[in-house]
Design a protein around this motif. Structure first.
Motif, short mmCIF file in Angstrom:
data_model
loop_
_atom_site.label_atom_id
_atom_site.label_comp_id
_atom_site.label_asym_id
_atom_site.label_seq_id
_atom_site.Cartn_x
_atom_site.Cartn_y
_atom_site.Cartn_z
N GLU A 11 0.83 -1.20 0.00
CA GLU A 11 0.00 0.00 0.00
C GLU A 11 0.86 1.26 0.00
OE1 GLU A 11 -4.13 0.22 2.23
OE2 GLU A 11 -2.48 0.60 3.60
N ARG A 12 0.42 2.27 -0.74
CA ARG A 12 1.12 3.56 -0.79
C ARG A 12 0.11 4.69 -0.59
NH1 ARG A 12 5.09 1.11 -0.08
NH2 ARG A 12 6.56 0.40 -1.61
N THR A 13 0.57 5.75 0.04
CA THR A 13 -0.30 6.92 0.17
C THR A 13 -0.29 7.70 -1.13
OG1 THR A 13 1.43 8.44 0.92
CG2 THR A 13 0.28 7.16 2.63
N GLU A 14 -1.30 8.54 -1.29
CA GLU A 14 -1.35 9.39 -2.47
C GLU A 14 -0.14 10.31 -2.52
OE1 GLU A 14 -4.57 12.24 -4.73
OE2 GLU A 14 -5.25 10.88 -3.17
N ASP A 15 0.31 10.78 -1.36
CA ASP A 15 1.50 11.64 -1.30
C ASP A 15 2.75 10.89 -1.77
OD1 ASP A 15 -0.01 13.75 -0.34
OD2 ASP A 15 0.51 13.38 1.76
N GLU A 16 2.89 9.62 -1.38
CA GLU A 16 4.03 8.82 -1.83
C GLU A 16 4.00 8.63 -3.33
OE1 GLU A 16 5.00 5.91 1.95
OE2 GLU A 16 3.23 5.45 0.73
N LEU A 17 2.82 8.38 -3.87
CA LEU A 17 2.69 8.22 -5.32
C LEU A 17 2.99 9.54 -6.03
CD1 LEU A 17 -0.47 5.95 -5.47
CD2 LEU A 17 1.91 5.27 -5.86
N ALA A 18 2.52 10.64 -5.48
CA ALA A 18 2.76 11.96 -6.09
C ALA A 18 4.25 12.27 -6.14
CB ALA A 18 2.01 13.04 -5.32
N ALA A 19 4.99 11.85 -5.11
CA ALA A 19 6.43 12.11 -5.07
C ALA A 19 7.16 11.36 -6.19
CB ALA A 19 7.00 11.70 -3.71
N ARG A 20 6.61 10.25 -6.64
CA ARG A 20 7.23 9.45 -7.71
C ARG A 20 6.70 9.81 -9.09
NH1 ARG A 20 7.73 3.31 -5.61
NH2 ARG A 20 8.35 3.75 -3.48
N PHE A 21 5.62 10.59 -9.13
CA PHE A 21 4.94 10.87 -10.38
C PHE A 21 5.52 12.12 -11.03
CE2 PHE A 21 1.24 12.35 -12.89
CZ PHE A 21 1.01 11.21 -13.62
N GLU A 22 5.75 12.08 -12.33
CA GLU A 22 6.38 13.20 -13.02
C GLU A 22 5.39 14.23 -13.54
OE1 GLU A 22 8.83 11.37 -16.01
OE2 GLU A 22 9.97 10.26 -14.52
N GLY A 23 4.10 13.91 -13.54
CA GLY A 23 3.10 14.84 -14.05
C GLY A 23 2.53 15.72 -12.96
N THR A 24 1.45 16.40 -13.31
CA THR A 24 0.78 17.28 -12.36
C THR A 24 -0.11 16.47 -11.43
OG1 THR A 24 -1.15 17.60 -13.77
CG2 THR A 24 0.71 19.12 -14.10
N ALA A 25 -0.56 17.11 -10.38
CA ALA A 25 -1.47 16.45 -9.43
C ALA A 25 -2.77 16.04 -10.12
CB ALA A 25 -1.75 17.36 -8.25
N SER A 26 -3.26 16.87 -11.02
CA SER A 26 -4.51 16.51 -11.71
C SER A 26 -4.30 15.34 -12.67
CB SER A 26 -5.11 17.72 -12.44
OG SER A 26 -4.25 18.19 -13.43
N GLU A 27 -3.13 15.25 -13.29
CA GLU A 27 -2.84 14.09 -14.15
C GLU A 27 -2.76 12.81 -13.32
OE1 GLU A 27 -0.25 16.20 -17.72
OE2 GLU A 27 0.77 15.59 -15.88
N LEU A 28 -2.12 12.90 -12.16
CA LEU A 28 -2.06 11.75 -11.27
C LEU A 28 -3.47 11.33 -10.86
CD1 LEU A 28 -0.57 9.67 -9.50
CD2 LEU A 28 -0.40 11.46 -7.74
N ALA A 29 -4.30 12.30 -10.53
CA ALA A 29 -5.67 12.00 -10.12
C ALA A 29 -6.45 11.29 -11.22
CB ALA A 29 -6.39 13.29 -9.72
N VAL A 30 -6.22 11.68 -12.47
CA VAL A 30 -6.89 11.01 -13.59
C VAL A 30 -6.46 9.55 -13.67
CG1 VAL A 30 -7.03 10.91 -16.12
CG2 VAL A 30 -7.31 13.10 -14.94
#
Length: 108
Positions: A37-56
């Motif tokens: 399990e990962r938190t949304e914050d942990e995933l956001a830290a690894r994600f290269e796009g914007t927060a809205s792209e991650l949310a999609v």
């Protein structure tokens, strides 16, 4: 139901799964939650796009039933449901990597 109709449903489900896996960002998200399990914050830290792209991407994975989420206080956690998606993802990525290595060694 006949065998052909059953096969058609299986092919449709497989095509839907491959469509879901067709985005590199979603493969990265799946890879990130494979160990647990990962938190949304942990995933956001690894994600290269914007927060809205991650949310999609998270929404698509969640909507497909692949990545359930749970809230605990202010944190939102994501995990993989079952191992099917991670196994398909790992298998395909390993095959692509092997072919890439073969192609690179042929060029040298």
């Amino acid at each position: 139901m006949d065998d052909e109709a059953d096969a058609d449903r299986v092919f449709q489900a497989a095509a839907s799964l491959f469509g879901l896996l067709a985005a590199p960002a979603r493969l990265k998200i799946i890879s990130a939650v494979c160990p647990g399990e990962r938190t949304e914050d942990e995933l956001a830290a690894r994600f290269e796009g914007t927060a809205s792209e991650l949310a999609v991407h998270l929404g698509l994975l969640q909507g497909a039933g692949v990545l359930p989420r749970r809230a605990e206080g202010a944190q939102v956690y994501y995990r993989l449901r079952g191992s099917q998606v991670s196994e398909v993802s790992r298998t395909v990525c390993a095959q692509v990597a092997a072919r890439s290595e073969e192609h690179t060694s042929e060029l040298q």
